[in-house]
Structure formats: structure tokens, C-alpha cells
Design a protein around this motif. Sequence first.
Motif, short mmCIF file in Angstrom:
data_model
loop_
_atom_site.label_atom_id
_atom_site.label_comp_id
_atom_site.label_asym_id
_atom_site.label_seq_id
_atom_site.Cartn_x
_atom_site.Cartn_y
_atom_site.Cartn_z
N MET A 244 -119.13 -99.10 -33.32
CA MET A 244 -117.60 -99.96 -33.00
C MET A 244 -117.39 -98.74 -31.99
SD MET A 244 -113.94 -97.92 -34.45
CE MET A 244 -113.24 -97.76 -33.45
N THR A 245 -116.96 -99.51 -30.95
CA THR A 245 -117.71 -99.49 -29.37
C THR A 245 -116.10 -98.27 -29.44
OG1 THR A 245 -115.95 -100.55 -28.55
CG2 THR A 245 -118.26 -101.10 -28.08
N GLU A 246 -116.53 -97.47 -27.89
CA GLU A 246 -115.77 -96.45 -27.68
C GLU A 246 -114.57 -97.40 -27.33
OE1 GLU A 246 -115.23 -92.51 -27.50
OE2 GLU A 246 -116.92 -93.28 -28.67
N PRO A 247 -113.21 -96.62 -27.03
CA PRO A 247 -112.04 -97.03 -26.95
C PRO A 247 -111.94 -96.30 -25.74
CG PRO A 247 -111.29 -94.75 -28.60
CD PRO A 247 -112.45 -95.26 -28.67
N LEU A 248 -111.09 -98.02 -25.25
CA LEU A 248 -110.89 -97.68 -23.61
C LEU A 248 -109.64 -97.07 -23.26
CD1 LEU A 248 -112.21 -101.62 -22.96
CD2 LEU A 248 -113.64 -98.79 -22.29
N PRO A 249 -109.29 -96.28 -22.56
CA PRO A 249 -107.67 -96.14 -22.38
C PRO A 249 -107.17 -97.20 -21.32
CG PRO A 249 -109.65 -94.28 -20.95
CD PRO A 249 -110.30 -95.75 -21.37
N LEU A 250 -105.75 -96.74 -22.36
CA LEU A 250 -104.99 -98.02 -21.59
C LEU A 250 -104.65 -97.81 -20.00
CD1 LEU A 250 -101.94 -97.58 -24.52
CD2 LEU A 250 -104.30 -99.70 -24.34
N ASP A 251 -104.59 -99.12 -19.42
CA ASP A 251 -104.32 -99.16 -18.16
C ASP A 251 -102.96 -99.20 -18.05
OD1 ASP A 251 -102.61 -101.19 -18.46
OD2 ASP A 251 -103.43 -102.46 -18.47
N SER A 252 -102.43 -98.37 -16.69
CA SER A 252 -100.86 -97.86 -16.44
C SER A 252 -100.21 -98.50 -16.77
CB SER A 252 -100.91 -98.09 -14.97
OG SER A 252 -101.54 -98.60 -14.33
N ARG A 253 -100.18 -100.03 -16.63
CA ARG A 253 -98.93 -101.40 -16.94
C ARG A 253 -98.77 -101.28 -18.35
NH1 ARG A 253 -100.22 -107.80 -17.06
NH2 ARG A 253 -98.06 -108.48 -18.16
N THR A 254 -99.72 -101.19 -19.06
CA THR A 254 -99.94 -100.98 -20.94
C THR A 254 -99.20 -99.44 -21.12
OG1 THR A 254 -101.89 -102.26 -21.22
CG2 THR A 254 -101.00 -101.05 -22.93
N ARG A 255 -99.05 -99.07 -20.27
CA ARG A 255 -98.62 -97.33 -20.80
C ARG A 255 -97.00 -97.33 -20.69
NH1 ARG A 255 -102.22 -92.28 -19.17
NH2 ARG A 255 -104.52 -92.80 -19.71
N ALA A 256 -97.07 -98.42 -19.58
CA ALA A 256 -95.33 -98.78 -19.44
C ALA A 256 -94.99 -98.96 -19.30
CB ALA A 256 -95.48 -99.06 -16.82
N GLN A 257 -95.74 -100.62 -20.19
CA GLN A 257 -95.33 -101.12 -21.35
C GLN A 257 -94.57 -100.34 -22.71
OE1 GLN A 257 -96.13 -104.85 -20.98
NE2 GLN A 257 -95.83 -105.89 -23.54
N LEU A 258 -95.28 -99.44 -22.81
CA LEU A 258 -95.02 -99.02 -24.37
C LEU A 258 -93.92 -97.76 -24.32
CD1 LEU A 258 -98.73 -99.46 -25.45
CD2 LEU A 258 -96.64 -100.53 -26.64
N LEU A 259 -93.81 -96.80 -23.15
CA LEU A 259 -93.45 -96.17 -23.01
C LEU A 259 -92.96 -95.20 -22.12
CD1 LEU A 259 -96.58 -93.80 -25.45
CD2 LEU A 259 -93.87 -94.57 -25.92
N THR A 260 -93.49 -95.10 -20.65
CA THR A 260 -93.31 -94.89 -19.74
C THR A 260 -91.88 -95.30 -18.61
OG1 THR A 260 -94.74 -95.16 -18.39
CG2 THR A 260 -95.10 -93.35 -19.31
N HIS A 261 -92.37 -96.70 -18.93
CA HIS A 261 -91.18 -97.34 -18.26
C HIS A 261 -90.21 -98.01 -19.12
CE1 HIS A 261 -93.23 -96.49 -14.72
NE2 HIS A 261 -92.52 -96.90 -14.12
N ALA A 262 -90.82 -98.09 -20.87
CA ALA A 262 -89.34 -98.74 -20.97
C ALA A 262 -88.58 -98.13 -22.05
CB ALA A 262 -90.42 -98.89 -22.68
N ARG A 263 -87.73 -98.96 -21.93
CA ARG A 263 -85.94 -97.89 -22.03
C ARG A 263 -85.36 -98.59 -23.59
NH1 ARG A 263 -83.14 -96.80 -17.51
NH2 ARG A 263 -81.93 -95.58 -19.21
N SER A 264 -84.62 -98.02 -24.26
CA SER A 264 -83.23 -98.22 -25.28
C SER A 264 -82.87 -98.78 -24.37
CB SER A 264 -83.31 -96.64 -25.87
OG SER A 264 -83.96 -95.88 -26.88
N GLN A 265 -82.41 -100.09 -24.74
CA GLN A 265 -81.19 -100.70 -24.93
C GLN A 265 -80.23 -101.32 -24.78
OE1 GLN A 265 -82.35 -103.07 -21.87
NE2 GLN A 265 -84.18 -102.25 -22.16
N ASN A 266 -79.50 -101.14 -24.58
CA ASN A 266 -77.40 -100.57 -24.05
C ASN A 266 -77.06 -102.27 -24.41
OD1 ASN A 266 -77.65 -98.50 -25.06
ND2 ASN A 266 -78.02 -97.78 -22.61
N ALA A 267 -77.62 -103.39 -23.88
CA ALA A 267 -76.80 -104.92 -23.51
C ALA A 267 -77.77 -105.04 -23.60
CB ALA A 267 -76.69 -104.52 -22.60
N TRP A 268 -77.50 -107.03 -24.21
CA TRP A 268 -78.31 -107.65 -24.00
C TRP A 268 -78.28 -109.04 -23.40
CZ3 TRP A 268 -83.05 -105.82 -27.02
CH2 TRP A 268 -82.27 -104.45 -27.46
N LEU A 269 -79.17 -109.97 -23.75
CA LEU A 269 -78.92 -111.50 -22.96
C LEU A 269 -79.37 -112.82 -23.93
CD1 LEU A 269 -81.78 -110.21 -20.16
CD2 LEU A 269 -79.26 -111.32 -19.44
#
Length: 199
Positions: free
Chosen positions: A1-26
Motif C-alpha cells: 500500500m502506498t503512502e496516502p497523499l494529502p487532499l488538495d485544497s479544492r477537495t478540502r474545500a468541497q468536503l469541509l472548508t467551503h461546503a455549507r449546510s443548505q437551506n434552499a434548493w434548486l
Amino acid sequence: MTEPLPLDSRTRAQLLTHARSQNAWLPRPVSDESLRELYELAKWGPTSMNCSPMRVMFVRSMAARTRLLSAVLSGNAEKVRTAPVVAIVAHDTAFYEQLPKLFPHRPNAGDLFRDRPALAEETCFRNSSLQGGYFILAARMLGLDCGPLSGFDAAAVNSLFFEGTSLRVNFLCCLGYGDPAGLFPRSPRLEFDEACTIV
């Protein structure tokens, strides 16, 4: 098994740092295939003894949504009414009956819980909550937005959807594609020294 790579900033943003709990829907549907893919991804998160007690009912039809709305607090009604799908994230209080399949190297593991209802309840609630977190992250990985809710009458949801079964609701999670117009300003989080201790 290879060493896991750190998630890039875009992935971190999509999962946690910029993701938001939604109140309205398209008004954009979520396909059955997407819901299947969501579960297939979320199911791999770890649980104790691989007990995997989470069960999910995806509410999409108008009849089921109307029933669910009768158990939701008024402040959450519009979110539930307009979300393309609402997941009832539940746990199976008889999860231990699946342990011969899920934990095959210890086929009698269910005996630990069968006559100990308090331990069984604590175990299934804790682990379904863990799985609920994986479920939200998996949804975000697939490009779905989430709106997790706890403002509902649990006894009513259990009666309306799980009567006569061993399933009990943990929380609700609206799924779909969020409308940015419905977002509030982001609330703060605690800093490391306010929330963590190293001993």
C-alpha cells in the motif's frame, strides 16, 4: 500500500472548508443512480465491529414527503418540502443480527448485544451517527449539497415510516443542489485551543 497523499485544497474545500449546510434548493432532480452511488461510497467508513447499523430511507414521492412534513418542525418545513430528496438516516436496533455477515471471523458476536438492549442502543446510535457523517461527506464528494436536520418529532417519524420494524430515526438530511440565495453568513467555529487538549 502506498503512502496516502494529502487532499488538495479544492477537495478540502468541497468536503469541509467551503461546503455549507443548505437551506434552499434548486429544482434539479437527484437520480436513483446518484443515491445508489452515494450509499456505495458511504458504506466503507469504519464502524465498531463493522456493525454498520445505518439504514437510509430516501423520501422523494409527494405522498411520503407529505407524511414526513407532518413530523417536521415548522422552521424546517420549507427545506423538506423543496429538497429534491430527503434522507431519513436511521439505525437498526437489531443490527447485531447482521454481524455473522459483517464480522464473519467472530460469528457469535451478536450474542454480545442480543440480551443487552442498553449496549445495543448505545452502539447502534453511535455508529449510525458516524455513518451519517460519512454519508454527508460522500454526498459532497459526488457534488451533492446537504442540509442535515434535527428539528423533527422522532417518535412521529418512527411511527410513520418504521412502525413494526427495528429501525429508528437518527436525523434527516436534505439532498440536492443548493440555491446560494438561501445561505446565511457562515457561522464561526471554535479555535483549536477552545476545543482541544493535548495531554
